[in-house]
Design an enzyme around this catalytic site. Structure first.
Site, PDB file in Angstrom:
ATOM      1  N   GLN A  97       0.868  -1.180   0.000  1.00  0.00           N
ATOM      2  CA  GLN A  97       0.000   0.000   0.000  1.00  0.00           C
ATOM      3  C   GLN A  97       0.909   1.236   0.000  1.00  0.00           C
ATOM      4  O   GLN A  97       1.453   1.607   1.044  1.00  0.00           O
ATOM      5  CB  GLN A  97      -0.901   0.007   1.228  1.00  0.00           C
ATOM      6  CG  GLN A  97      -1.685  -1.280   1.444  1.00  0.00           C
ATOM      7  CD  GLN A  97      -2.860  -1.431   0.496  1.00  0.00           C
ATOM      8  OE1 GLN A  97      -3.731  -0.569   0.419  1.00  0.00           O
ATOM      9  NE2 GLN A  97      -2.890  -2.541  -0.232  1.00  0.00           N
ATOM     10  N   ALA A 111     -11.982   2.981   3.321  1.00  0.00           N
ATOM     11  CA  ALA A 111     -10.949   2.076   2.840  1.00  0.00           C
ATOM     12  C   ALA A 111     -10.050   2.743   1.794  1.00  0.00           C
ATOM     13  O   ALA A 111     -10.282   3.881   1.376  1.00  0.00           O
ATOM     14  CB  ALA A 111     -11.599   0.817   2.258  1.00  0.00           C
ATOM     15  N   HIS A 112      -9.042   1.991   1.370  1.00  0.00           N
ATOM     16  CA  HIS A 112      -8.040   2.541   0.451  1.00  0.00           C
ATOM     17  C   HIS A 112      -8.644   2.925  -0.902  1.00  0.00           C
ATOM     18  O   HIS A 112      -9.538   2.280  -1.423  1.00  0.00           O
ATOM     19  CB  HIS A 112      -6.870   1.564   0.259  1.00  0.00           C
ATOM     20  CG  HIS A 112      -7.248   0.192  -0.218  1.00  0.00           C
ATOM     21  ND1 HIS A 112      -6.369  -0.853  -0.210  1.00  0.00           N
ATOM     22  CD2 HIS A 112      -8.399  -0.307  -0.701  1.00  0.00           C
ATOM     23  CE1 HIS A 112      -6.951  -1.930  -0.692  1.00  0.00           C
ATOM     24  NE2 HIS A 112      -8.185  -1.616  -0.998  1.00  0.00           N
ATOM     25  N   ASN A 113      -8.135   4.043  -1.413  1.00  0.00           N
ATOM     26  CA  ASN A 113      -8.498   4.570  -2.736  1.00  0.00           C
ATOM     27  C   ASN A 113      -9.917   5.126  -2.825  1.00  0.00           C
ATOM     28  O   ASN A 113     -10.378   5.450  -3.926  1.00  0.00           O
ATOM     29  CB  ASN A 113      -8.313   3.521  -3.838  1.00  0.00           C
ATOM     30  CG  ASN A 113      -6.895   3.008  -3.925  1.00  0.00           C
ATOM     31  OD1 ASN A 113      -5.964   3.672  -3.486  1.00  0.00           O
ATOM     32  ND2 ASN A 113      -6.723   1.821  -4.480  1.00  0.00           N
TER      33      ASN A 113
END
Length: 353
Positions: free
Chosen positions: A215, A256-258
């Site tokens: 990440q 969450a990511h993105n």
């Protein structure tokens, strides 16, 4: 027993000046010299306090109201007793919010723990970090190598600011929060225990088990964003996780990511947003809602609390339920369920006779 007041009353502002500051119209200027010190709910408001009335259904609260002023819109003016001076506003809630900020400025940011400003001798600030003038760093906070913090910002006790993080001016990072791999704009508030910029949840399943996916993205919080206590915002995998200007996120939200959140959104407590979802401007999301990953929520969408959003939603829609669907359809489903339940009760009653 002495009453401890964490947010003491203002030294006083005239009702005339207050009306001007909050964009309201004082109905009778003869009351303009009355002095206002604090805010209060309608039912227990007293001298020197101001309150607001949203609708006629709260009329009963006025029986014991002794406020020095009340904010309301023209449609409910007639229920206000004659002894209470009235400020007329198109948006009473907005006018009251501005009044509260003026009368209780200390409550607009996370509370400073110590009485002194500047950098505590009990904090660790890496020699390569750059702090502008008028930055407060409380005891046990850690400022990592190469971090930059703008003037007027506050770093609470035990907060962790990671290496190379950028924090703008007039920000507040409350006690116990951690900010890593992030770029923070101006006038951002991050409440106690929030976690910004940790790993996103990414793994590749295989014969050898779950392989961790790297990440390497960032978190970007634009100007005037507010992040609630114990909320988590994961950094992107290869892109960035972004929260747009002016958006407000409640306590215990998982982003969450993105994920990309637009400008001036409101997200209530307990919401979970899965990775790579895009949320437009002005979206409102009710508490405990779950949102699927890799979908698009259009501008101006309203999502009712405790909904399950599994697919993209067009701009301007109002949805709810599990799975989330347009509110008229949801209400029809509820009505049908209630009708069927009532029919079953009647049949059961007929069988027992």
């Amino acid at each position: 027993m002495d009453v401890i007041n964490f947010f003491p009353p203002h030294q006083g502002v005239s009702l005339r000046d207050l009306a001007h500051e909050i964009g309201a119209t004082l109905e009778d200027d003869a009351n303009g010299d009355r002095v206002i010190h604090s805010i209060s709910p309608v039912a227990r408001a007293g001298e020197g306090q101001i309150c607001y009335l949203l609708s006629r259904k709260h009329k009963a609260d006025l029986e014991h109201c002794a406020a020095s002023a009340l904010i309301c819109e023209p449609s409910v003016r007639s229920v206000v007793p004659d002894h209470i001076p009235v400020l007329i506003a198109k948006s009473p809630a907005g006018a009251f919010a501005r009044a509260g900020a003026l009368l209780h400025p200390k409550a607009m940011r996370p509370l400073q723990v110590t009485a002194t400003s500047g950098i505590s001798s009990a904090a660790y600030v890496d020699p390569s970090a750059k702090l502008e003038a008028d930055v407060t760093v409380e005891p046990m906070a850690v400022i990592g190598a190469g971090a930059e913090i703008g003037s007027g910002s506050y770093i609470g006790p035990g907060a962790i600011i990671g290496a190379d993080v950028r924090i703008g001016r007039n920000c507040s990072i409350a006690g116990g929060a951690s900010v890593l791999a992030a770029l923070i704009g101006n006038s951002v508030i991050i409440h106690n225990g929030a976690r910004i910029g940790q790993d996103g949840f990414g793994y590749a399943p295989g014969p050898a088990g779950m392989l961790k996916l790297v990440q390497v993205g960032r978190v970007i919080l634009q100007d005037h964003v507010e992040i609630g206590a114990n909320t988590t915002i994961d950094r992107g995998a290869m892109d960035d996780t972004v929260v747009g200007e002016g958006s407000k996120i409640d306590n215990q939200v998982q982003i969450a990511h993105n994920v990309r959140i637009g400008r001036h959104c409101a997200i209530a407590s307990g919401v979970g947003i899965a990775g790579s979802t895009k949320i437009g401007d002005g979206v409102q999301i009710g508490g405990a809602t779950g949102i699927n990953g890799h979908i698009v929520i259009g501008d101006g969408v309203t999502i009712a609390g405790m909904s399950g959003v599994v697919s993209s939603i067009p701009p301007g829609s109002r949805v709810g339920g599990i799975p989330a669907r347009p509110l008229p359809a949801l209400l029809r489903d509820f009505a049908d369920i209630m009708a069927r339940a009532d029919e079953r009760r009647k049949k059961k009653g007929d069988g027992n006779e």
